[in-house]
Design an enzyme around this catalytic site. Structure first.
Site, PDB file in Angstrom:
ATOM      1  N   GLY A  28       0.867  -1.179   0.000  1.00 54.73           N
ATOM      2  CA  GLY A  28       0.000   0.000   0.000  1.00 54.73           C
ATOM      3  C   GLY A  28       0.893   1.215   0.000  1.00 54.73           C
ATOM      4  N   ALA A  31       0.958   3.137   3.372  1.00 50.48           N
ATOM      5  CA  ALA A  31       1.672   2.435   4.442  1.00 50.48           C
ATOM      6  C   ALA A  31       3.176   2.464   4.181  1.00 50.48           C
ATOM      7  CB  ALA A  31       1.166   1.001   4.549  1.00 50.48           C
ATOM      8  N   ASN A 172       5.609  10.504 -10.770  1.00 46.82           N
ATOM      9  CA  ASN A 172       6.769  10.084 -11.560  1.00 46.82           C
ATOM     10  C   ASN A 172       6.489  10.542 -12.999  1.00 46.82           C
ATOM     11  OD1 ASN A 172       5.105   8.169 -12.785  1.00 46.82           O
ATOM     12  ND2 ASN A 172       5.834   6.474 -11.526  1.00 46.82           N
ATOM     13  N   LEU A 196      12.332  11.106 -11.559  1.00 45.58           N
ATOM     14  CA  LEU A 196      12.852  10.640 -12.849  1.00 45.58           C
ATOM     15  C   LEU A 196      13.612   9.325 -12.714  1.00 45.58           C
ATOM     16  CD1 LEU A 196      14.485  14.085 -13.878  1.00 45.58           C
ATOM     17  CD2 LEU A 196      12.174  13.319 -14.445  1.00 45.58           C
ATOM     18  N   GLY A 222       9.540   5.224  -5.259  1.00 43.86           N
ATOM     19  CA  GLY A 222       8.708   6.432  -5.165  1.00 43.86           C
ATOM     20  C   GLY A 222       8.139   6.597  -3.764  1.00 43.86           C
ATOM     21  N   ASP A 223       7.760   5.497  -3.128  1.00 46.23           N
ATOM     22  CA  ASP A 223       7.200   5.587  -1.774  1.00 46.23           C
ATOM     23  C   ASP A 223       8.254   6.099  -0.786  1.00 46.23           C
ATOM     24  OD1 ASP A 223       4.761   4.691  -2.643  1.00 46.23           O
ATOM     25  OD2 ASP A 223       5.130   2.602  -2.128  1.00 46.23           O
TER      26      ASP A 223
HETATM   27  P1  ADP Z   1       8.298   5.355  -8.899  1.00 49.47           P
HETATM   28  O1  ADP Z   1       9.008   4.380  -8.016  1.00 49.47           O
HETATM   29  O2  ADP Z   1       7.095   5.981  -8.261  1.00 49.47           O
HETATM   30  O3  ADP Z   1       8.022   4.849 -10.289  1.00 49.47           O
HETATM   31  P2  ADP Z   1      10.715   6.743  -9.786  1.00 49.47           P
HETATM   32  O4  ADP Z   1      11.054   5.546 -10.598  1.00 49.47           O
HETATM   33  O5  ADP Z   1      10.759   8.079 -10.470  1.00 49.47           O
HETATM   34  O6  ADP Z   1       9.292   6.627  -9.087  1.00 49.47           O
HETATM   35  O7  ADP Z   1      11.727   6.753  -8.546  1.00 49.47           O
HETATM   36  C1  ADP Z   1      11.517   7.584  -7.412  1.00 49.47           C
HETATM   37  C2  ADP Z   1      12.846   8.017  -6.841  1.00 49.47           C
HETATM   38  O8  ADP Z   1      13.600   6.854  -6.443  1.00 49.47           O
HETATM   39  C3  ADP Z   1      13.750   8.758  -7.816  1.00 49.47           C
HETATM   40  O9  ADP Z   1      13.437  10.144  -7.845  1.00 49.47           O
HETATM   41  C4  ADP Z   1      15.117   8.485  -7.199  1.00 49.47           C
HETATM   42  O10 ADP Z   1      15.331   9.321  -6.096  1.00 49.47           O
HETATM   43  C5  ADP Z   1      14.981   7.041  -6.686  1.00 49.47           C
HETATM   44  N1  ADP Z   1      15.409   6.046  -7.675  1.00 49.47           N
HETATM   45  C6  ADP Z   1      14.631   5.320  -8.502  1.00 49.47           C
HETATM   46  N2  ADP Z   1      15.378   4.487  -9.287  1.00 49.47           N
HETATM   47  C7  ADP Z   1      16.662   4.691  -8.931  1.00 49.47           C
HETATM   48  C8  ADP Z   1      17.914   4.142  -9.349  1.00 49.47           C
HETATM   49  N3  ADP Z   1      18.010   3.205 -10.315  1.00 49.47           N
HETATM   50  N4  ADP Z   1      19.055   4.603  -8.749  1.00 49.47           N
HETATM   51  C9  ADP Z   1      19.000   5.544  -7.787  1.00 49.47           C
HETATM   52  N5  ADP Z   1      17.842   6.087  -7.339  1.00 49.47           N
HETATM   53  C10 ADP Z   1      16.686   5.682  -7.893  1.00 49.47           C
END
Ligand code: ADP
Length: 279
Positions: A28, A31, A172, A196, A222-223
């Protein structure tokens, strides 16, 4: 609760197949984000609902073990706990989410716990409960001068009043394309913080890079970012430092399997940062 079944074969209609393994893991978005903020040292309260079932008991216990205040969580007698049924085949997955008791987190329910909101330095919400509840909550926070962060996931088109009442909105890249129209972007550009993945995060004209790490599972990145951002902003860090520290926190999560296992402590984040940052 995420119920993950690992299988080499996916059944077709009417067919039964044997899977390899299964496991259950607390999930979740709300959570996960609460646990991320708490592990960093935040004083976190959660408002939500579980079912009066074995998953509900486990979800509550997990939050409590992670130091989250569960005073704002009730058990539904009529709906089961929210559940994600994940079918995992090789690296590919198919997921069925059943919101269950999450749909009973109405505006009236949240209002009943509004003292938790007024006692908070910051409020963080996601879109796994009814949109009308989020709209009420954002308006309440706006009226009471409480910073309100919306993580717009799962993505849907957002009403303009909700955008107006939000201090920050944290999609994202994919979610960003689904939640707003270009005209809104022009008027509310300072509200959006877009993550990103491995490239970090962008806010206004600034891109804050993420640490380079060996990613093995990006579930929960992202969480962790959202929980951390709320924690650092509530602790008084400026936005730029909070973004940098939240990237750093999220980078730990991608180094571990699952969402919550790799979420770091404040000390772990501090050790990975290049210079001392203070609120
Ligand atoms: P979600 O998990 O919601 O899809 P993202 O993929 O954009 O969101 O990732 C959220 C955050 O997690 C990024 O802004 C970054 O801080 C971190 N992150 C994600 N993937 C990586 C990675 N391969 N290496 C380092 N940090 C990462």
């Amino acid at each position: 609760m995420d119920v993950v079944t690992d299988t080499e074969l996916l059944p077709s209609q009417g067919e039964t197949v044997l899977g390899k393994d299964y496991f259950m893991t607390p999930g979740g978005k709300g959570a996960n984000q609460a646990v991320a903020a708490s592990r960093l040292g935040g004083d976190v309260s959660f408002i939500g609902k579980v079912g009066n079932d074995v998953f509900g008991d486990r979800l509550m216990a997990n939050l409590q073990q992670n130091g989250v205040n569960t005073e704002g969580i009730e058990s539904s007698e009529t709906f089961s706990s929210g559940m994600a049924n994940v079918l995992l085949k090789n690296q590919d997955n198919r997921i069925i989410v059943v919101p269950g008791a999450n749909n009973q987190v109405t505006a009236e329910y949240a209002e009943h716990y509004s003292h938790i909101l007024t006692e908070s330095n910051i409020v963080l919400a996601q879109l796994e409960i009814p949109l009308s509840t989020i709209e009420w909550c954002s308006a309440f926070c706006h009226e009471h001068g409480i910073p309100f962060i919306l993580n717009p996931a799962p993505a849907q088109l957002l009403p303009e009043t909700l955008i107006k009442h939000s201090t920050y909105i944290t999609p994202n890249e994919e979610e960003y394309t689904k939640i707003n129209s270009p005209s809104i972007e022009k008027d509310y550009g300072e509200t959006f913080i877009t993550t990103l993945g491995a490239h970090g995060v962008t806010y206004r004209n600034m891109t804050v890079p993420a640490p380079q790490v060996k990613a093995i599972d990006t579930t929960g990145a992202g969480d962790t970012f959202n929980g951390a951002l709320s924690y650092y902003l509530a602790s008084g860090y400026n936005v730029e430092d909070a973004l940098y520290l939240s990237n750093t926190a999220a980078s730990f999560t991608v180094e571990h399997p699952g969402a919550q296992a790799g979420m770091p402590t404040w000390e772990q984040v501090r050790e990975r940062t290049d210079k001392e940052r203070t609120p």
